[in-house]
Scaffold this motif. Structure first.
Motif, mmCIF file in Angstrom:
data_model
loop_
_atom_site.group_PDB
_atom_site.id
_atom_site.type_symbol
_atom_site.label_atom_id
_atom_site.label_comp_id
_atom_site.label_asym_id
_atom_site.label_seq_id
_atom_site.Cartn_x
_atom_site.Cartn_y
_atom_site.Cartn_z
ATOM 1 N N HIS A 30 0.865 -1.179 0.000
ATOM 2 C CA HIS A 30 0.000 0.000 0.000
ATOM 3 C C HIS A 30 0.899 1.227 0.000
ATOM 4 O O HIS A 30 1.921 1.250 0.652
ATOM 5 N N LEU A 31 0.492 2.230 -0.686
ATOM 6 C CA LEU A 31 1.249 3.475 -0.686
ATOM 7 C C LEU A 31 0.317 4.588 -0.261
ATOM 8 O O LEU A 31 -0.650 4.900 -0.922
ATOM 9 N N CYS A 32 0.561 5.137 0.875
ATOM 10 C CA CYS A 32 -0.191 6.287 1.359
ATOM 11 C C CYS A 32 0.770 7.060 2.246
ATOM 12 O O CYS A 32 1.830 7.439 1.779
ATOM 13 N N GLU A 33 0.431 7.265 3.483
ATOM 14 C CA GLU A 33 1.357 7.960 4.360
ATOM 15 C C GLU A 33 2.463 7.033 4.840
ATOM 16 O O GLU A 33 3.406 7.460 5.466
ATOM 17 N N ARG A 34 2.300 5.773 4.562
ATOM 18 C CA ARG A 34 3.325 4.805 4.925
ATOM 19 C C ARG A 34 3.380 3.754 3.836
ATOM 20 O O ARG A 34 2.494 3.644 3.003
ATOM 21 N N LEU A 35 4.411 2.967 3.851
ATOM 22 C CA LEU A 35 4.542 1.856 2.912
ATOM 23 C C LEU A 35 4.364 0.561 3.687
ATOM 24 O O LEU A 35 4.960 0.389 4.735
ATOM 25 N N THR A 36 3.544 -0.326 3.174
ATOM 26 C CA THR A 36 3.407 -1.646 3.754
ATOM 27 C C THR A 36 3.785 -2.643 2.673
ATOM 28 O O THR A 36 3.173 -2.662 1.615
ATOM 29 N N LEU A 37 4.801 -3.409 2.919
ATOM 30 C CA LEU A 37 5.344 -4.316 1.918
ATOM 31 C C LEU A 37 5.292 -5.744 2.425
ATOM 32 O O LEU A 37 5.302 -5.974 3.607
ATOM 33 N N GLY A 38 5.297 -6.679 1.519
ATOM 34 C CA GLY A 38 5.422 -8.058 1.935
ATOM 35 C C GLY A 38 4.604 -8.980 1.075
ATOM 36 O O GLY A 38 3.971 -8.586 0.120
ATOM 37 N N ALA A 39 4.632 -10.238 1.424
ATOM 38 C CA ALA A 39 3.878 -11.261 0.719
ATOM 39 C C ALA A 39 3.764 -12.447 1.654
ATOM 40 O O ALA A 39 4.284 -12.424 2.763
ATOM 41 N N ASN A 40 3.115 -13.460 1.200
ATOM 42 C CA ASN A 40 3.000 -14.686 1.986
ATOM 43 C C ASN A 40 4.244 -15.536 1.770
ATOM 44 O O ASN A 40 4.164 -16.690 1.373
ATOM 45 N N ASP A 41 5.378 -14.940 2.053
ATOM 46 C CA ASP A 41 6.656 -15.594 1.790
ATOM 47 C C ASP A 41 6.826 -16.904 2.563
ATOM 48 O O ASP A 41 7.543 -17.795 2.124
ATOM 49 N N SER A 42 6.182 -17.013 3.723
ATOM 50 C CA SER A 42 6.421 -18.174 4.582
ATOM 51 C C SER A 42 5.588 -19.386 4.223
ATOM 52 O O SER A 42 5.686 -20.404 4.901
ATOM 53 N N VAL A 43 4.777 -19.318 3.170
ATOM 54 C CA VAL A 43 4.011 -20.508 2.797
ATOM 55 C C VAL A 43 4.958 -21.593 2.295
ATOM 56 O O VAL A 43 6.078 -21.311 1.873
ATOM 57 N N LEU A 44 4.505 -22.820 2.345
ATOM 58 C CA LEU A 44 5.308 -23.925 1.849
ATOM 59 C C LEU A 44 5.421 -23.845 0.336
ATOM 60 O O LEU A 44 4.546 -23.287 -0.329
ATOM 61 N N ARG A 45 6.470 -24.412 -0.195
ATOM 62 C CA ARG A 45 6.637 -24.444 -1.655
ATOM 63 C C ARG A 45 5.485 -25.241 -2.240
ATOM 64 O O ARG A 45 5.182 -26.339 -1.815
ATOM 65 N N SER A 46 4.815 -24.680 -3.220
ATOM 66 C CA SER A 46 3.664 -25.313 -3.846
ATOM 67 C C SER A 46 4.098 -26.385 -4.833
ATOM 68 O O SER A 46 5.143 -26.276 -5.463
ATOM 69 N N ALA A 47 3.256 -27.393 -4.958
ATOM 70 C CA ALA A 47 3.486 -28.406 -5.984
ATOM 71 C C ALA A 47 3.242 -27.813 -7.366
ATOM 72 O O ALA A 47 3.674 -28.359 -8.370
ATOM 73 N N ILE A 48 2.548 -26.682 -7.395
ATOM 74 C CA ILE A 48 2.260 -25.984 -8.648
ATOM 75 C C ILE A 48 3.092 -24.697 -8.639
ATOM 76 O O ILE A 48 2.699 -23.701 -8.044
ATOM 77 N N PRO A 49 4.281 -24.705 -9.256
ATOM 78 C CA PRO A 49 5.202 -23.572 -9.145
ATOM 79 C C PRO A 49 4.591 -22.218 -9.485
ATOM 80 O O PRO A 49 4.907 -21.228 -8.842
ATOM 81 N N SER A 50 3.690 -22.152 -10.434
ATOM 82 C CA SER A 50 3.118 -20.860 -10.816
ATOM 83 C C SER A 50 2.223 -20.288 -9.728
ATOM 84 O O SER A 50 1.938 -19.099 -9.722
ATOM 85 N N ARG A 51 1.788 -21.120 -8.789
ATOM 86 C CA ARG A 51 0.922 -20.652 -7.705
ATOM 87 C C ARG A 51 1.698 -20.366 -6.426
ATOM 88 O O ARG A 51 1.144 -19.840 -5.471
ATOM 89 N N SER A 52 2.950 -20.729 -6.387
ATOM 90 C CA SER A 52 3.694 -20.642 -5.136
ATOM 91 C C SER A 52 4.119 -19.208 -4.816
ATOM 92 O O SER A 52 4.671 -18.507 -5.645
ATOM 93 N N GLN A 53 3.848 -18.799 -3.582
ATOM 94 C CA GLN A 53 4.324 -17.511 -3.085
ATOM 95 C C GLN A 53 5.540 -17.718 -2.185
ATOM 96 O O GLN A 53 6.052 -16.767 -1.625
ATOM 97 N N HIS A 54 5.964 -18.959 -2.064
ATOM 98 C CA HIS A 54 7.065 -19.319 -1.175
ATOM 99 C C HIS A 54 8.355 -18.602 -1.550
ATOM 100 O O HIS A 54 8.714 -18.497 -2.717
ATOM 101 N N VAL A 55 9.034 -18.104 -0.521
ATOM 102 C CA VAL A 55 10.372 -17.538 -0.674
ATOM 103 C C VAL A 55 11.253 -18.290 0.327
ATOM 104 O O VAL A 55 10.928 -18.344 1.515
ATOM 105 N N PRO A 56 12.352 -18.898 -0.118
ATOM 106 C CA PRO A 56 13.232 -19.597 0.820
ATOM 107 C C PRO A 56 13.663 -18.674 1.966
ATOM 108 O O PRO A 56 13.822 -17.462 1.774
ATOM 109 N N LEU A 57 13.853 -19.257 3.134
ATOM 110 C CA LEU A 57 14.129 -18.479 4.343
ATOM 111 C C LEU A 57 15.332 -17.552 4.187
ATOM 112 O O LEU A 57 15.265 -16.380 4.572
ATOM 113 N N ASP A 58 16.426 -18.033 3.615
ATOM 114 C CA ASP A 58 17.608 -17.179 3.435
ATOM 115 C C ASP A 58 17.307 -16.018 2.488
ATOM 116 O O ASP A 58 17.769 -14.891 2.711
#
Length: 162
Positions: A30-58
């Motif tokens: 969101h961009l307004c008076e503050r920035l809020t950034l992020g995603a569902n990075d902590s989800v497990l790696r999906s069996a369907i790569p195009s649907r995965s929001q997973h980001v490895p911990l490192d």
């Protein structure tokens, strides 16, 4: 990261905005008076790569560090607040996603379980670690909700987790 940082910079410039507070958490941009950034990075790696929001911990930790460095360089007066991912009830999440999928005509693949309590906790701990290492304040939403609930069982968390 290569798409996100230039987009933040461009939107701030277009809005004539120099953010005073930047919050980084598992949410939406969101961009307004503050920035809020992020995603569902902590989800497990999906069996369907195009649907995965997973980001490895490192990568998750590196990305947060890169964003912090970018913000400090671009807007030195901005305060940064990291917010950990909250706990979830994986079974409840899957039930909600499956219901949504059914209500939308069962288009696309059926939802799969992509969350565990333990995996999300690793990302919450990593967020705290990165904040401490970069002298950035952190709100440990994971810890606060678990403390308020009295534990991590689904029965305890149900009142606190949508």
């Amino acid at each position: 990261m290569k798409r996100v940082l230039p987009e933040i910079q461009e939107q701030c410039q277009m809005a004539g905005l120099e953010p005073g507070l930047v919050t980084l958490w598992s949410g939406t941009f969101h961009l307004c008076e503050r920035l809020t950034l992020g995603a569902n990075d902590s989800v497990l790696r999906s069996a369907i790569p195009s649907r995965s929001q997973h980001v490895p911990l490192d990568d998750y930790k590196s990305n947060i560090c890169e964003i912090i460095q970018f913000i400090h360089a671009e807007w030195p007066k901005a305060k940064i607040l990291l917010i950990t991912p909250p706990p979830s009830i994986p079974e409840k999440w899957l039930d909600q996603m499956t219901l949504q999928w059914k209500l939308c005509g069962e288009e696309g693949p059926e939802p799969e379980q992509d969350r565990t309590m333990e995996h999300t906790k690793m990302y919450a701990d990593a967020c705290v670690e990165v904040g401490q290492g970069n002298q950035v304040d952190v709100v440990d939403v994971w810890g606060l909700i678990v403390a308020a609930a009295g534990g991590t069982s689904p029965e305890m968390l149900d009142e606190y987790v949508p």
